[in-house]
Design a protein around this motif. Structure first.
Motif, PDB file in Angstrom:
ATOM      1  N   PHE A 251      -3.473   5.387  -0.990  1.00 32.76           N
ATOM      2  CA  PHE A 251      -4.121   6.276  -0.254  1.00 32.76           C
ATOM      3  C   PHE A 251      -3.701   7.755  -0.394  1.00 32.76           C
ATOM      4  O   PHE A 251      -2.764   7.937   0.056  1.00 32.76           O
ATOM      5  CB  PHE A 251      -4.154   5.502   1.367  1.00 32.76           C
TER       6      PHE A 251
ATOM      7  N   VAL B  51       1.084   5.202   0.896  1.00 35.12           N
ATOM      8  CA  VAL B  51      -0.054   6.295   1.631  1.00 35.12           C
ATOM      9  C   VAL B  51       0.820   7.439   1.417  1.00 35.12           C
ATOM     10  O   VAL B  51       1.847   7.576   1.732  1.00 35.12           O
ATOM     11  CB  VAL B  51      -0.188   5.902   3.139  1.00 35.12           C
TER      12      VAL B  51
ATOM     13  N   MET C 176      -3.824   7.954  10.876  1.00 40.73           N
ATOM     14  CA  MET C 176      -4.429   6.979   9.885  1.00 40.73           C
ATOM     15  C   MET C 176      -5.613   6.289  10.553  1.00 40.73           C
ATOM     16  O   MET C 176      -6.532   6.039   9.935  1.00 40.73           O
ATOM     17  CB  MET C 176      -3.273   5.936   9.483  1.00 40.73           C
TER      18      MET C 176
ATOM     19  N   ASN D 138       0.858  -1.217   0.028  1.00 41.10           N
ATOM     20  CA  ASN D 138       0.108  -0.261   0.032  1.00 41.10           C
ATOM     21  C   ASN D 138       0.862   1.172  -0.055  1.00 41.10           C
ATOM     22  O   ASN D 138       1.861   1.382   0.483  1.00 41.10           O
ATOM     23  CB  ASN D 138      -0.984   0.052   1.373  1.00 41.10           C
TER      24      ASN D 138
ATOM     25  N   LEU E 188      -8.531   4.848   7.310  1.00 37.62           N
ATOM     26  CA  LEU E 188      -7.708   3.724   6.884  1.00 37.62           C
ATOM     27  C   LEU E 188      -7.662   2.775   7.842  1.00 37.62           C
ATOM     28  O   LEU E 188      -7.066   1.548   7.906  1.00 37.62           O
ATOM     29  CB  LEU E 188      -6.231   4.342   7.108  1.00 37.62           C
TER      30      LEU E 188
END
Length: 142
Positions: A65, A29, A115, A27, A102
């Motif tokens: 994200f 961010v 987050m 992922n 998140l």
């Protein structure tokens, strides 16, 4: 320009090498707090990064994200969106840190307090430690 791209490639390679996912996806961010067009990189650097990302890392990203994007980001998004495949665009999530969106993607021990509520990762990034002391296939602060 070249150094900026190399820096991001290093971080992506390190993330993939330290991924715990069976398929080695990661992922990304990206926190836009404090971002403005005054401190934004030149658009040619953004385009070069997005082309590198698309050509070499698209299949290794699970989710992206984008946290607290400013209004000015939507102009940039309009420029970069055509450079991103439809499959990758579906992985992109716009989130607000105030909502702590998140939490459905991370456990508390994997996330910073901004987050998600109860996020336990609060250590500041120590760049020399990250670059020179953390093994390549380990995450910072493991």
């Amino acid at each position: 320009e070249e150094w900026t791209i190399k820096q991001h490639v290093f971080t992506l390679e390190k993330a993939v090498a330290s991924s715990r996912a069976p398929d080695k996806t990661v992922n990304a961010v990206v926190d836009f707090n404090g971002f403005s067009t005054r401190n934004a990189p030149p658009t040619h650097i953004g385009r070069a990064f997005m082309a590198t990302f698309r050509d070499h890392y698209g299949s290794q990203i699970n989710n992206i994200f984008l946290v607290d994007t400013p209004a000015s980001f939507h102009c940039l998004w309009t420029l970069f969106k055509p450079l991103i495949s439809k499959q990758t665009r579906q992985k992109i999530h716009f989130v607000k840190s105030a909502n702590r969106d998140l939490s459905k993607f991370y456990a508390p021990d994997q996330a910073a307090p901004w987050m998600m509520r109860g996020g336990k990762k609060s250590r500041e990034l120590d760049v020399p430690e990250y670059l020179y002391k953390t093994p390549f296939n380990n995450c910072f602060d493991e």
